[in-house]
Design an enzyme around this catalytic site. Structure first.
Site, PDB file in Angstrom:
ATOM      1  N   LEU A   1       0.834  -1.201   0.000  1.00 11.24           N
ATOM      2  CA  LEU A   1       0.000   0.000   0.000  1.00 11.24           C
ATOM      3  C   LEU A   1       0.870   1.252   0.000  1.00 11.24           C
ATOM      4  O   LEU A   1       2.072   1.176   0.282  1.00 11.24           O
ATOM      5  CB  LEU A   1      -0.910  -0.037   1.230  1.00 11.24           C
ATOM      6  CG  LEU A   1      -1.884  -1.234   1.235  1.00 11.24           C
ATOM      7  CD1 LEU A   1      -2.418  -1.515   2.639  1.00 11.24           C
ATOM      8  CD2 LEU A   1      -3.030  -0.983   0.260  1.00 11.24           C
ATOM      9  N   PRO A   2       0.279   2.421  -0.305  1.00 11.34           N
ATOM     10  CA  PRO A   2       1.114   3.624  -0.444  1.00 11.34           C
ATOM     11  C   PRO A   2       1.910   4.012   0.816  1.00 11.34           C
ATOM     12  O   PRO A   2       3.115   4.221   0.747  1.00 11.34           O
ATOM     13  CB  PRO A   2       0.101   4.715  -0.802  1.00 11.34           C
ATOM     14  CG  PRO A   2      -1.054   3.986  -1.417  1.00 11.34           C
ATOM     15  CD  PRO A   2      -1.115   2.669  -0.701  1.00 11.34           C
TER      16      PRO A   2
ATOM     17  N   THR B   1       6.398   0.745   1.723  1.00 10.64           N
ATOM     18  CA  THR B   1       7.441   1.541   2.373  1.00 10.64           C
ATOM     19  C   THR B   1       6.744   2.478   3.354  1.00 10.64           C
ATOM     20  O   THR B   1       6.011   3.380   2.936  1.00 10.64           O
ATOM     21  CB  THR B   1       8.222   2.363   1.330  1.00 10.64           C
ATOM     22  OG1 THR B   1       8.753   1.477   0.357  1.00 10.64           O
ATOM     23  CG2 THR B   1       9.354   3.130   2.002  1.00 10.64           C
TER      24      THR B   1
ATOM     25  N   LYS C   1      15.382   0.506   4.156  1.00  4.65           N
ATOM     26  CA  LYS C   1      14.738   1.076   2.956  1.00  4.65           C
ATOM     27  C   LYS C   1      14.881   2.606   2.928  1.00  4.65           C
ATOM     28  O   LYS C   1      15.137   3.204   1.871  1.00  4.65           O
ATOM     29  CB  LYS C   1      13.266   0.665   2.957  1.00  4.65           C
ATOM     30  CG  LYS C   1      12.425   1.253   1.853  1.00  4.65           C
ATOM     31  CD  LYS C   1      12.775   0.714   0.490  1.00  4.65           C
ATOM     32  CE  LYS C   1      11.946   1.398  -0.585  1.00  4.65           C
ATOM     33  NZ  LYS C   1      12.403   1.110  -1.935  1.00  4.65           N
TER      34      LYS C   1
ATOM     35  N   LYS D   1       7.640  11.129  -0.172  1.00  7.99           N
ATOM     36  CA  LYS D   1       7.237  10.427   1.065  1.00  7.99           C
ATOM     37  C   LYS D   1       8.451   9.724   1.686  1.00  7.99           C
ATOM     38  O   LYS D   1       8.727   9.857   2.877  1.00  7.99           O
ATOM     39  CB  LYS D   1       6.152   9.407   0.742  1.00  7.99           C
ATOM     40  CG  LYS D   1       5.738   8.561   1.947  1.00  7.99           C
ATOM     41  CD  LYS D   1       5.082   7.249   1.552  1.00  7.99           C
ATOM     42  CE  LYS D   1       6.033   6.331   0.852  1.00  7.99           C
ATOM     43  NZ  LYS D   1       5.630   4.924   0.748  1.00  7.99           N
TER      44      LYS D   1
HETATM   45  P1  NAD Z   1       0.495   2.537  -6.213  1.00  6.93           P
HETATM   46  O1  NAD Z   1      -0.092   3.827  -5.809  1.00  6.93           O
HETATM   47  O2  NAD Z   1       0.675   2.211  -7.660  1.00  6.93           O
HETATM   48  O3  NAD Z   1      -0.379   1.315  -5.570  1.00  6.93           O
HETATM   49  C1  NAD Z   1      -0.970   1.344  -4.310  1.00  6.93           C
HETATM   50  C2  NAD Z   1      -2.296   0.612  -4.413  1.00  6.93           C
HETATM   51  O4  NAD Z   1      -2.886   0.532  -3.112  1.00  6.93           O
HETATM   52  C3  NAD Z   1      -3.309   1.316  -5.312  1.00  6.93           C
HETATM   53  O5  NAD Z   1      -3.728   0.436  -6.343  1.00  6.93           O
HETATM   54  C4  NAD Z   1      -4.456   1.689  -4.360  1.00  6.93           C
HETATM   55  O6  NAD Z   1      -5.740   1.618  -4.964  1.00  6.93           O
HETATM   56  C5  NAD Z   1      -4.289   0.639  -3.278  1.00  6.93           C
HETATM   57  N1  NAD Z   1      -4.902   0.999  -2.010  1.00  6.93           N
HETATM   58  C6  NAD Z   1      -4.750   2.136  -1.285  1.00  6.93           C
HETATM   59  N2  NAD Z   1      -5.460   2.069  -0.142  1.00  6.93           N
HETATM   60  C7  NAD Z   1      -6.068   0.854  -0.145  1.00  6.93           C
HETATM   61  C8  NAD Z   1      -6.933   0.198   0.763  1.00  6.93           C
HETATM   62  N3  NAD Z   1      -7.317   0.774   1.904  1.00  6.93           N
HETATM   63  N4  NAD Z   1      -7.378  -1.041   0.450  1.00  6.93           N
HETATM   64  C9  NAD Z   1      -6.996  -1.636  -0.713  1.00  6.93           C
HETATM   65  N5  NAD Z   1      -6.168  -1.060  -1.620  1.00  6.93           N
HETATM   66  C10 NAD Z   1      -5.723   0.178  -1.333  1.00  6.93           C
HETATM   67  O7  NAD Z   1       1.883   2.416  -5.440  1.00  6.93           O
HETATM   68  P2  NAD Z   1       3.120   1.443  -5.784  1.00  6.93           P
HETATM   69  O8  NAD Z   1       4.034   2.134  -6.730  1.00  6.93           O
HETATM   70  O9  NAD Z   1       2.601   0.075  -6.106  1.00  6.93           O
HETATM   71  O10 NAD Z   1       3.850   1.436  -4.362  1.00  6.93           O
HETATM   72  C11 NAD Z   1       3.358   0.667  -3.257  1.00  6.93           C
HETATM   73  C12 NAD Z   1       4.375   0.770  -2.134  1.00  6.93           C
HETATM   74  O11 NAD Z   1       5.640   0.258  -2.594  1.00  6.93           O
HETATM   75  C13 NAD Z   1       4.633   2.205  -1.656  1.00  6.93           C
HETATM   76  O12 NAD Z   1       4.807   2.205  -0.270  1.00  6.93           O
HETATM   77  C14 NAD Z   1       5.921   2.586  -2.381  1.00  6.93           C
HETATM   78  O13 NAD Z   1       6.644   3.572  -1.679  1.00  6.93           O
HETATM   79  C15 NAD Z   1       6.645   1.259  -2.436  1.00  6.93           C
HETATM   80  N6  NAD Z   1       7.610   1.093  -3.545  1.00  6.93           N
HETATM   81  C16 NAD Z   1       7.299   1.494  -4.809  1.00  6.93           C
HETATM   82  C17 NAD Z   1       8.250   1.307  -5.821  1.00  6.93           C
HETATM   83  C18 NAD Z   1       7.963   1.718  -7.262  1.00  6.93           C
HETATM   84  O14 NAD Z   1       8.924   1.712  -8.078  1.00  6.93           O
HETATM   85  N7  NAD Z   1       6.713   2.058  -7.616  1.00  6.93           N
HETATM   86  C19 NAD Z   1       9.489   0.727  -5.548  1.00  6.93           C
HETATM   87  C20 NAD Z   1       9.751   0.299  -4.246  1.00  6.93           C
HETATM   88  C21 NAD Z   1       8.800   0.490  -3.247  1.00  6.93           C
END
Ligand code: NAD
Length: 296
Positions: A65-66, A96, A171, A246
């Site tokens: 999740l975000p 994260t 991280k 963030k």
């Molecule tokens: P994203 O915004 O694409 O995905 C997050 C998902 O969570 C969304 O689809 C959203 O609808 C869902 N969501 C939010 N609240 C919810 C809830 N209450 N119930 C169900 N679903 C819910 O983000 P992402 O890029 O997939 O990143 C996710 C995590 O991974 C973050 O913490 C980010 O910092 C970390 N991360 C991302 C990357 C990257 O390259 N994108 C790399 C490493 C780590």
């Protein structure tokens, strides 16, 4: 084969869930976005109409999740999954989030007799799709040993960073360094371009010289220099500037809490926040290069 509940199917969670399916697991998926759930179902996952149904009877519950507030809501205050899953279900949070929240979620789980690990990842969306992520895990030895075979389906390098919250500390350190070398890479490439160099030639030179780094190697921020990177598709997809801001906030929190000086991290945070404030939060973080460009 394990029964896995997976909540959060965005840029990272979607391909991670698909890799669990490919490895023969039964993956029950939920996301607030119907399109994200649909996509995962097309990859072979099982539809769930809410988070509780996804977690029902699961051996493992994974959240991607975000931010901390979302994880807390899904596990405790909102969906309250910690009160709905069985005691033998291991919770793996790969989002994260701040280390303090990870520790308090670990304690909330332990109070209910449930094991929890914080397991944030590195490797970006390409690593998530290829199943080559690095996982930094915080939690007990036993919980790490139980989580590892599942994490192996989604990643290549699985590290036990230490006790509760240690994965999130690792991280925060990693992403602060990533922000610093992406900003430095964008700055150096822009300097070269403004002095008449071809960014592809300059990139090739620096890749074989002492300026070599991950951003230059696999995530070049200049459009057209590298195929398949966000810079070559209008900075779409990848790792959003909002998420980098963030993560830099999390690194600053960790620095305050431990009185660790982070002048380079603070400078990078200032740059990314400025870029975000100019309406670029949804673009991939390598779009920081555009902040340096002369506006005609
Ligand atoms: P994203 O915004 O694409 O995905 C997050 C998902 O969570 C969304 O689809 C959203 O609808 C869902 N969501 C939010 N609240 C919810 C809830 N209450 N119930 C169900 N679903 C819910 O983000 P992402 O890029 O997939 O990143 C996710 C995590 O991974 C973050 O913490 C980010 O910092 C970390 N991360 C991302 C990357 C990257 O390259 N994108 C790399 C490493 C780590």
């Amino acid at each position: 084969m394990a029964k896995i509940g997976f909540v959060g199917l965005g840029n990272m969670g979607g391909p991670m869930a698909a890799n669990l399916v490919k490895n023969g697991h039964e993956v029950h998926v939920f996301d607030l976005s119907e399109a994200a759930v649909q996509h995962a179902v097309e990859a072979g996952a099982v539809f769930a109409d809410n988070a509780a149904h996804a977690a029902e009877g699961a051996d493992f519950l994974i959240t991607m999740l975000p931010a901390g507030v979302h994880v807390e809501s899904v596990l405790v205050s909102g969906d309250g999954l910690l009160d709905k899953i069985g005691k033998d279900c291991l919770v793996i949070d790969s989002s994260t989030i701040d280390a303090a929240s990870a520790r308090s979620l670990n304690k909330a789980a332990a109070d209910r007799g449930i094991e929890f690990v914080d397991a944030p990842v590195s490797g970006g969306t390409a690593g998530a799709a290829a199943g080559t992520l690095a996982f930094m895990v915080g939690g007990s030895d036993a919980a790490f040993a139980k989580a590892k075979p599942i994490l192996d389906c989604m990643g290549q390098n699985i590290f036990h960073a230490g006790g509760a919250g240690a994965g999130q500390v690792a991280k925060a350190c990693n992403n602060m360094l990533l922000a610093i070398h992406m900003a430095g890479t964008a700055e150096a490439l822009n300097l070269g371009v403004n002095n008449g160099l071809d960014p592809a030639v300059l990139s090739e030179i620096m890749l074989k010289s002492s300026g070599r780094n991950w951003s230059l190697e696999v995530y070049n921020p200049v459009p057209g220099v590298q195929e398949g990177v966000p810079a070559s598709r209008d900075y779409d997809g990848g790792f959003m500037t909002d998420l980098m801001c963030k993560d830099l906030g999390l690194a600053m929190d960790a620095s305050q809490g431990s009185q660790s000086p982070v002048p380079m991290g603070s400078a990078a945070r200032g740059l990314f926040n400025l870029h975000q404030s100019q309406g670029n939060g949804k673009l991939d973080f390598s779009s920081l290069y555009q902040l340096y460009r002369k506006k005609s």
